[in-house]
Scaffold this motif. Structure first.
Motif, PDB file in Angstrom:
ATOM      1  N   UNK A   1     -19.288  57.713  37.704  1.00  0.00           N
ATOM      2  CA  UNK A   1     -18.347  56.601  37.582  1.00  0.00           C
ATOM      3  C   UNK A   1     -19.010  55.429  37.696  1.00  0.00           C
ATOM      4  N   UNK A   2     -18.289  54.269  36.887  1.00  0.00           N
ATOM      5  CA  UNK A   2     -18.651  53.149  36.991  1.00  0.00           C
ATOM      6  C   UNK A   2     -18.483  52.289  38.543  1.00  0.00           C
ATOM      7  N   UNK A   3     -19.640  51.824  39.146  1.00  0.00           N
ATOM      8  CA  UNK A   3     -19.209  51.187  40.297  1.00  0.00           C
ATOM      9  C   UNK A   3     -19.265  49.790  40.184  1.00  0.00           C
ATOM     10  N   UNK A   4     -18.024  49.341  39.950  1.00  0.00           N
ATOM     11  CA  UNK A   4     -17.669  47.923  39.654  1.00  0.00           C
ATOM     12  C   UNK A   4     -18.239  46.959  40.952  1.00  0.00           C
ATOM     13  N   UNK A   5     -18.334  47.606  42.234  1.00  0.00           N
ATOM     14  CA  UNK A   5     -18.728  46.859  43.371  1.00  0.00           C
ATOM     15  C   UNK A   5     -20.445  46.346  43.374  1.00  0.00           C
ATOM     16  N   UNK A   6     -21.099  47.188  42.354  1.00  0.00           N
ATOM     17  CA  UNK A   6     -22.427  46.799  42.317  1.00  0.00           C
ATOM     18  C   UNK A   6     -22.786  45.879  41.021  1.00  0.00           C
ATOM     19  N   UNK A   7     -21.653  45.463  40.199  1.00  0.00           N
ATOM     20  CA  UNK A   7     -21.600  44.415  39.214  1.00  0.00           C
ATOM     21  C   UNK A   7     -21.540  42.995  39.774  1.00  0.00           C
ATOM     22  N   UNK A   8     -22.233  42.141  39.401  1.00  0.00           N
ATOM     23  CA  UNK A   8     -22.403  40.848  39.726  1.00  0.00           C
ATOM     24  C   UNK A   8     -20.872  40.054  39.000  1.00  0.00           C
ATOM     25  N   UNK A   9     -20.466  39.279  40.114  1.00  0.00           N
ATOM     26  CA  UNK A   9     -19.358  38.536  39.481  1.00  0.00           C
ATOM     27  C   UNK A   9     -20.077  37.144  39.292  1.00  0.00           C
ATOM     28  N   UNK A  10     -19.266  36.508  38.155  1.00  0.00           N
ATOM     29  CA  UNK A  10     -19.540  34.939  37.905  1.00  0.00           C
ATOM     30  C   UNK A  10     -18.602  33.968  38.311  1.00  0.00           C
ATOM     31  N   UNK A  11     -18.807  33.145  38.586  1.00  0.00           N
ATOM     32  CA  UNK A  11     -17.809  32.036  38.839  1.00  0.00           C
ATOM     33  C   UNK A  11     -16.610  31.581  37.906  1.00  0.00           C
ATOM     34  N   UNK A  12     -17.287  31.655  36.612  1.00  0.00           N
ATOM     35  CA  UNK A  12     -16.395  31.211  35.406  1.00  0.00           C
ATOM     36  C   UNK A  12     -16.054  32.637  34.740  1.00  0.00           C
ATOM     37  N   UNK A  13     -14.834  32.726  34.078  1.00  0.00           N
ATOM     38  CA  UNK A  13     -14.383  33.890  33.530  1.00  0.00           C
ATOM     39  C   UNK A  13     -15.247  34.252  32.456  1.00  0.00           C
ATOM     40  N   UNK A  14     -15.404  35.552  32.292  1.00  0.00           N
ATOM     41  CA  UNK A  14     -16.517  36.087  31.211  1.00  0.00           C
ATOM     42  C   UNK A  14     -15.746  37.038  30.377  1.00  0.00           C
ATOM     43  N   UNK A  15     -16.110  37.235  29.157  1.00  0.00           N
ATOM     44  CA  UNK A  15     -15.415  38.128  28.238  1.00  0.00           C
ATOM     45  C   UNK A  15     -16.469  39.036  27.601  1.00  0.00           C
ATOM     46  N   UNK A  16     -16.076  40.291  27.132  1.00  0.00           N
ATOM     47  CA  UNK A  16     -16.982  41.251  26.537  1.00  0.00           C
ATOM     48  C   UNK A  16     -15.989  41.939  25.460  1.00  0.00           C
ATOM     49  N   UNK A  17     -16.600  41.901  24.080  1.00  0.00           N
ATOM     50  CA  UNK A  17     -15.857  42.512  22.920  1.00  0.00           C
ATOM     51  C   UNK A  17     -16.238  43.866  23.190  1.00  0.00           C
ATOM     52  N   UNK A  18     -15.182  44.877  22.750  1.00  0.00           N
ATOM     53  CA  UNK A  18     -15.492  46.261  22.769  1.00  0.00           C
ATOM     54  C   UNK A  18     -14.572  46.805  21.326  1.00  0.00           C
ATOM     55  N   UNK A  97     -21.910  45.661  30.478  1.00  0.00           N
ATOM     56  CA  UNK A  97     -22.333  46.358  29.352  1.00  0.00           C
ATOM     57  C   UNK A  97     -23.172  47.549  29.770  1.00  0.00           C
ATOM     58  N   UNK A  98     -24.295  47.344  30.392  1.00  0.00           N
ATOM     59  CA  UNK A  98     -25.073  48.502  31.017  1.00  0.00           C
ATOM     60  C   UNK A  98     -24.319  49.459  31.586  1.00  0.00           C
ATOM     61  N   UNK A  99     -23.488  49.132  32.374  1.00  0.00           N
ATOM     62  CA  UNK A  99     -22.849  50.031  33.161  1.00  0.00           C
ATOM     63  C   UNK A  99     -21.810  50.876  32.471  1.00  0.00           C
ATOM     64  N   UNK A 100     -21.192  50.124  31.592  1.00  0.00           N
ATOM     65  CA  UNK A 100     -20.045  50.994  30.649  1.00  0.00           C
ATOM     66  C   UNK A 100     -20.744  51.768  29.697  1.00  0.00           C
ATOM     67  N   UNK A 101     -22.302  51.330  29.260  1.00  0.00           N
ATOM     68  CA  UNK A 101     -22.526  52.088  28.187  1.00  0.00           C
ATOM     69  C   UNK A 101     -23.335  53.319  28.796  1.00  0.00           C
ATOM     70  N   UNK A 102     -23.815  53.183  30.130  1.00  0.00           N
ATOM     71  CA  UNK A 102     -24.475  54.443  30.689  1.00  0.00           C
ATOM     72  C   UNK A 102     -23.374  55.589  30.840  1.00  0.00           C
ATOM     73  N   UNK A 103     -22.171  55.076  31.294  1.00  0.00           N
ATOM     74  CA  UNK A 103     -21.193  56.030  31.743  1.00  0.00           C
ATOM     75  C   UNK A 103     -20.377  56.523  30.133  1.00  0.00           C
ATOM     76  N   UNK A 104     -20.269  55.681  29.344  1.00  0.00           N
ATOM     77  CA  UNK A 104     -19.393  56.202  28.033  1.00  0.00           C
ATOM     78  C   UNK A 104     -20.310  56.908  27.010  1.00  0.00           C
ATOM     79  N   UNK A 105     -21.678  56.297  27.050  1.00  0.00           N
ATOM     80  CA  UNK A 105     -22.356  56.874  25.947  1.00  0.00           C
ATOM     81  C   UNK A 105     -23.815  57.758  26.534  1.00  0.00           C
ATOM     82  N   UNK A 106     -23.945  57.356  27.874  1.00  0.00           N
ATOM     83  CA  UNK A 106     -25.166  58.208  28.380  1.00  0.00           C
ATOM     84  C   UNK A 106     -24.681  59.545  29.049  1.00  0.00           C
ATOM     85  N   UNK A 107     -25.220  60.092  29.895  1.00  0.00           N
ATOM     86  CA  UNK A 107     -24.882  61.147  30.742  1.00  0.00           C
ATOM     87  C   UNK A 107     -23.601  61.204  31.121  1.00  0.00           C
TER      88      UNK A 107
END
Length: 129
Positions: A1-18, A97-107
């Motif tokens: 499962x993606x552990x979102x607590x391990x993903x750094x947060x930025x001060x500014x809003x970010x976006x990711x196209x999927x 990206x790395x966390x989602x990729x590992x979960x969705x397309x990795x093991x």
């Protein structure tokens, strides 16, 4: 499962196209992790444009396509560009990206793999009707 607590947060809003094809899986991961829609907004690109989401309303089509090319590479970028969705949050994009990729397309993990298998069997059943 993606552990979102391990993903750094930025001060500014970010976006990711999927790709819209991955939205159900990403939503499932967000729900499973207890991430609220206010913390991580995921929507089809056209809906974002209609609602004029302040964080990204000024991104042009050219900028969107360039970002997608940069993140996904040519072959996969075409897939994302065909039906884009966007994930708006404060998460560091590279780590996300790395966390989602590992979960969705990795093991992945046991919960996600079970969800994915169930979803695929439902799709297969619909196609045979």
């Amino acid at each position: 499962m993606v552990d979102f607590s391990k993903i750094s947060k930025e001060e500014k809003t970010t976006h990711l196209f999927v790709s819209m094809h991955d939205v159900d899986e990403i939503r499932w991961l967000l729900d499973k992790a207890g991430i609220s829609k206010e913390e991580c907004y995921l929507e089809q690109w056209n809906m974002v444009l209609r609602h004029h989401v302040k964080a990204i309303k000024d991104i042009s089509d050219e900028e969107r396509e360039a970002e997608i090319d940069l993140i996904y590479g040519k072959e996969e970028a075409a897939y994302v560009k065909h039906t884009p969705a966007v994930l708006i949050s404060h998460y560091n994009v590279k780590e996300l990206i790395e966390a989602l990729h590992d979960t969705l397309f990795g093991e992945g993990d046991a919960d996600y793999n079970a969800f994915s298998k169930k979803r695929q069997s439902e799709i297969d059943a619909d196609e045979t009707k």
